[in-house]
Design an enzyme around this catalytic site. Structure first.
Site, PDB file in Angstrom:
ATOM      1  N   LEU A 168       0.863  -1.177   0.000  1.00  0.00           N
ATOM      2  CA  LEU A 168       0.000   0.000   0.000  1.00  0.00           C
ATOM      3  C   LEU A 168       0.899   1.226   0.000  1.00  0.00           C
ATOM      4  O   LEU A 168       1.835   1.320   0.796  1.00  0.00           O
ATOM      5  CB  LEU A 168      -0.895   0.033   1.238  1.00  0.00           C
ATOM      6  CG  LEU A 168      -2.157  -0.829   1.208  1.00  0.00           C
ATOM      7  CD1 LEU A 168      -2.838  -0.787   2.572  1.00  0.00           C
ATOM      8  CD2 LEU A 168      -3.110  -0.360   0.132  1.00  0.00           C
ATOM      9  N   ASP A 169       0.633   2.177  -0.890  1.00  0.00           N
ATOM     10  CA  ASP A 169       1.414   3.400  -0.943  1.00  0.00           C
ATOM     11  C   ASP A 169       1.220   4.213   0.340  1.00  0.00           C
ATOM     12  O   ASP A 169       0.227   4.045   1.052  1.00  0.00           O
ATOM     13  CB  ASP A 169       0.987   4.243  -2.146  1.00  0.00           C
ATOM     14  CG  ASP A 169       1.195   3.500  -3.456  1.00  0.00           C
ATOM     15  OD1 ASP A 169       2.193   2.761  -3.561  1.00  0.00           O
ATOM     16  OD2 ASP A 169       0.364   3.651  -4.352  1.00  0.00           O
ATOM     17  N   PRO A 170       2.126   5.121   0.648  1.00  0.00           N
ATOM     18  CA  PRO A 170       1.989   5.936   1.861  1.00  0.00           C
ATOM     19  C   PRO A 170       0.657   6.672   1.947  1.00  0.00           C
ATOM     20  O   PRO A 170       0.102   6.805   3.036  1.00  0.00           O
ATOM     21  CB  PRO A 170       3.158   6.911   1.746  1.00  0.00           C
ATOM     22  CG  PRO A 170       4.191   6.153   0.997  1.00  0.00           C
ATOM     23  CD  PRO A 170       3.430   5.348  -0.018  1.00  0.00           C
ATOM     24  N   SER A 182       2.261   5.390  -3.227  1.00  0.00           N
ATOM     25  CA  SER A 182       1.132   5.627  -3.879  1.00  0.00           C
ATOM     26  C   SER A 182       0.240   6.110  -3.818  1.00  0.00           C
ATOM     27  O   SER A 182      -0.098   6.373  -3.023  1.00  0.00           O
ATOM     28  CB  SER A 182       0.465   4.642  -4.158  1.00  0.00           C
ATOM     29  OG  SER A 182      -0.322   4.332  -4.799  1.00  0.00           O
TER      30      SER A 182
END
Length: 445
Positions: A75-77, A278
């Site tokens: 999972l992106d930040p 992301s």
């Protein structure tokens, strides 16, 4: 006295915003290493290492004795939600979760496009949005349901001629070939909430991309069809940031939907070309303050370097979704008075269930164009991945700070439940609809 059984397997944690998935893994290690729950696992690991021969010991990249942890499906930040965690032998099952279905809730903000396809990136172009209504968006969504084709964003871990796409983006280089569309399946896609202008706090990025990035974007990001990108770009080129300067291009995205093994990555030297995200997207101490700190990608499988997807494409590809709705007339410049006097752009909250390989950021980008404007992702929550679901069987991240007395029983129950299922079914808990040919190193956010 009987020895306590070592627990290992797979569980899920609720990742908070503003930190990377890799940082979550490191936080888990700091909690697990000194714990009573994982003391038996560490004792077994030490005994196994003591039995290794000299060749095996030399091959070991990291001699630190710590709980082996990895994650499957980055999972992106910017994003929050379900992050799958593997412990011990559970890391060998993480790649199964790259092939399972996932559920997301995402917020799309209209009227602008960014280089990362979300609000963490730099502004590339603006477009009018006063004509965008819930009815138009609902009609456009029909194109994206079911089996369709989708072009991944350039800020992704896919490869072109042996080089990650995010590396081309970071260097500001035009791709040697076009990014090819890929088949994806959207099992469910619906509007959760329509947000009228002025009814929400979502905003475009304040800083715009560098001029050379805009020029590359005209070709790579496909902003020009029907005059959308061209007119908006001419307007944007006349503008500057409030300080009178333009920000440097953002660092590249993290390795996307991949398996991350901290133990294997610990000895990996950091290079300027390493991922830094992301939406877009890490030194361990600074990640909570910087959405784009450097991440150390790694994998729990031996074929990490060869298990990536090479992208090939033809010249001048069609729009990202092959069955686009009828295109509107060319959109006028964003300097029009009617545009600037509104309360801001509308936004829409979407709920979707998708198969592996799907990029929510690409959907937001494409949907903005489909309604005659532009779009960028403002928020993302992964509510489910395989059998793990928020509010049902995912550990809350905040429980780590409350101590082992709080997180210990939960993690133990989830790992023991997973072990029991493996013993019963003889396989890892996928919870999806079959496997596909995706490779480790791809992302789908």
């Amino acid at each position: 006295m009987s020895q306590a059984k070592a627990v290992e397997g797979v569980f899920a944690i609720h990742k908070p915003p503003a930190i990377t998935s890799a940082q979550v893994v490191r936080d888990l290690q700091r909690a697990f290493n000194p714990s009573d729950l994982f003391a038996p696992w560490l004792a077994n690991e030490k005994a196994n290492r003591d039995r290794e021969n000299n060749f095996q010991k030399k091959r070991r990249r990291d001699n630190r004795l710590q709980v082996k942890i990895g994650h499957g499906g980055t999972l992106d930040p910017l994003a929050t939600g379900v992050l799958i965690i593997g412990v011990g032998k559970g890391t060998k099952h993480l790649q199964n979760f790259l092939a399972c279905t996932k559920a997301y809730e995402a917020t799309l903000l209209f009227g602008a496009a960014t280089d990362t396809y979300d609000v963490v990136g730099n502004l590339l172009s603006k477009a009018p949005y006063s004509h965008v209504t819930r009815e138009k968006v609902e009609e456009a969504l029909n194109v994206y349901r079911g089996k369709t084709m989708q072009r991944p964003p350039i800020y992704s871990a896919l490869r072109v001629q042996g080089k990650h796409l995010y590396e081309y983006a970071r260097e500001g280089k035009e791709l040697p070939v076009e990014i090819q569309e890929r088949p994806v399946t959207v099992e469910k896609l619906e509007i959760m909430e329509w947000l009228e202008p002025g009814s929400h706090d979502y905003k475009w990025p304040a800083e715009e991309a560098m001029q050379e990035d805009k020029e590359v974007a005209e070709k790579v990001f496909h902003l020009s069809p029907n005059g959308v990108g061209a007119s908006a770009k001419q307007s944007m080129d006349k503008q500057t940031s409030p300080s009178g300067t333009k920000r440097k291009r953002p660092p590249a995205y993290a390795e996307g939907d991949m398996i991350y093994d901290v133990a294997r990555a610990a000895k990996r030297p950091e290079k300027d070309s390493d991922v830094v995200m992301s939406g877009g997207l890490e030194t361990a101490e600074n990640e909570s303050r910087d959405l784009y700190a450097k991440e150390e990608p790694g994998a729990d499988t031996a074929n990490q370097e060869s298990s990536t997807t090479t992208v090939t494409a033809a010249q001048d590809p069609p729009p990202t979704i092959t069955a686009q709705p009828p295109s509107p007339d060319p959109i006028p410049s964003t300097n029009s008075a009617s545009q600037t006097t509104t309360a801001g752009p509308p936004a829409v909250k979407l709920r979707m269930t998708v198969t592996s390989g799907f990029y929510v950021r690409s959907l937001c980008h494409d949907l903005g164009k489909a309604v005659g404007s532009l779009g960028t992702m403002a928020e993302l929550v992964r509510t489910r991945q395989g059998e793990f679901e928020l509010g049902r069987n995912a550990l809350e991240y905040g429980d780590l700070e409350k101590g082992e007395s709080v997180w210990g029983p939960q993690v133990k129950a989830m790992l023991e439940g997973w072990q029991a299922k493996v013993e019963r079914d003889g396989k890892g808990m996928m919870g999806g609809k079959g496997r596909d040919d995706r490779k480790i190193g791809e992302e789908d956010d």
